[in-house]
Write an enzyme that holds these catalytic residues in place. Sequence first.
Site, PDB file in Angstrom:
ATOM      1  N   MET A   1      16.653  33.731  19.096  1.00 51.42           N
ATOM      2  CA  MET A   1      16.411  32.764  18.032  1.00 51.42           C
ATOM      3  C   MET A   1      15.070  32.044  18.221  1.00 51.42           C
ATOM      4  SD  MET A   1      20.261  31.157  17.750  1.00 51.42           S
ATOM      5  CE  MET A   1      19.891  30.122  16.326  1.00 51.42           C
ATOM      6  N   HIS A   2      14.657  31.332  17.194  1.00 47.72           N
ATOM      7  CA  HIS A   2      13.579  30.336  17.226  1.00 47.72           C
ATOM      8  C   HIS A   2      12.157  30.891  17.268  1.00 47.72           C
ATOM      9  CE1 HIS A   2      17.029  27.886  18.103  1.00 47.72           C
ATOM     10  NE2 HIS A   2      17.082  28.221  19.377  1.00 47.72           N
TER      11      HIS A   2
ATOM     12  N   ASP B   1      21.576  35.554  18.127  1.00 49.27           N
ATOM     13  CA  ASP B   1      22.252  36.260  19.213  1.00 49.27           C
ATOM     14  C   ASP B   1      23.617  35.691  19.557  1.00 49.27           C
ATOM     15  OD1 ASP B   1      21.098  33.959  20.246  1.00 49.27           O
ATOM     16  OD2 ASP B   1      19.887  34.995  21.750  1.00 49.27           O
TER      17      ASP B   1
END
Length: 418
Positions: free
Chosen positions: A79-80, A236
């Site tokens: 992520m991110h 995830d």
Amino acid sequence: MYLGLDYGTSEIKALLLDEHANIVCTHGLPLSIQRPHPQWSEQSAAEWWQVTNDLMTKMREKAGKAWYAVKAIGLSGQMHGAVLLGQDNQVLRPVILWNDTRSAEECAQLEAAVPDLHGITGNLAMPGFTAPKLLWVKKHEPEIFVQTASVLLPKDYIRFLMTGKKVSEMSDAAGMLWLDVAKRDWSDKVLEATGLTRENMPVLIEGSESSGTLLPEIAEKWGLASDVIVAGGGGDNAASAVGVGAVNPGDAFISLGTSGVVFVVNEAYRPAPKDAVHCFCHTLPKRWHQMSVMLSAAACLSWYCKLIGAREADLLAEIAGLSAEQKTNAPIFLPYLSGERTPHNDPFASGVFHGIRHSSDRAVMGYAVIEGVGFGIADGVRVLQESGTHIEQCSLLVAAHAALSGQNCWPIHCNYRL
């Protein structure tokens, strides 16, 4: 047949399942990480795509005739990460990853600009999130920022190359810090505070929805039908939650991978940012979740093994032979090799060995590393429970490192109650 692709930090993994969820074959290929400066962590988006194509070739070889029966592809991933595209849809700079902590000043800037940020996004502004990364680019690389037409997450950039569509889903989008998590929609207020608009963001869908089908040229290259559906997928941990059955309120799991996560499903939006607890949308409709996140978990053991030149399997065998007295007298290890999120929210926190003695051999030090990670996970469980979250049942997910067996392994889990 159904194909799953997971875009992790250290490798990309593929899994082919039949109609009854039986595993047909799996494979994984490694990725490199660049750390050109302290607190920086970057990857090449071009490498992701090259590895994806190599992985599809390998999976096609391993699957045989089953490959041609693939009906749909599911995506999950780290992520991110900030993938910045220009007007020509070319990547403008290396991808700034989730464990990059350079944007601490920009986090304070964002919180000052949007006083109700915590209520809108359900989270503190942290360097790991995507929005502060864009403020950093705006300040330090203005020539890149002005060219930025689209901001995509890692798995969603691969989706774009697969389908030609810029789409994200709720669980991953919630970690960008631009989402109104309760409304499951972009927040114009937070976007404006970072100099962006909805035009720079992908279309939002639920993780269980279709985001499109493979482009004809990609389908032909991979040997798949052009009507293969690419599902919304999930970040995830949200995708892992569905995989282990964490779909109802109170369901939880602990994940030990590069990072360490305690994930709990909620039936409604329940922010608790005081102790750096994350509140995100689940990848399922009408579900949310809370997470505590430590930035270095299994990565700590990998770091220590690399430092001493040992194989993880060999070191773990030595640790298993330690006496109770040796474990009791082991040094204390703080696992903050990349700073920390929950509960400290300190990008400048660092790792520490305390209490080293002449008797502290490599096995004892290795035990201290594992114990330190365990206490970090316990910190996460504590603040989740203190926020009022009830954990009904919990699974333990252990991402087995390839070094342990010489091959790529999928997570295993067991259920227990806290």
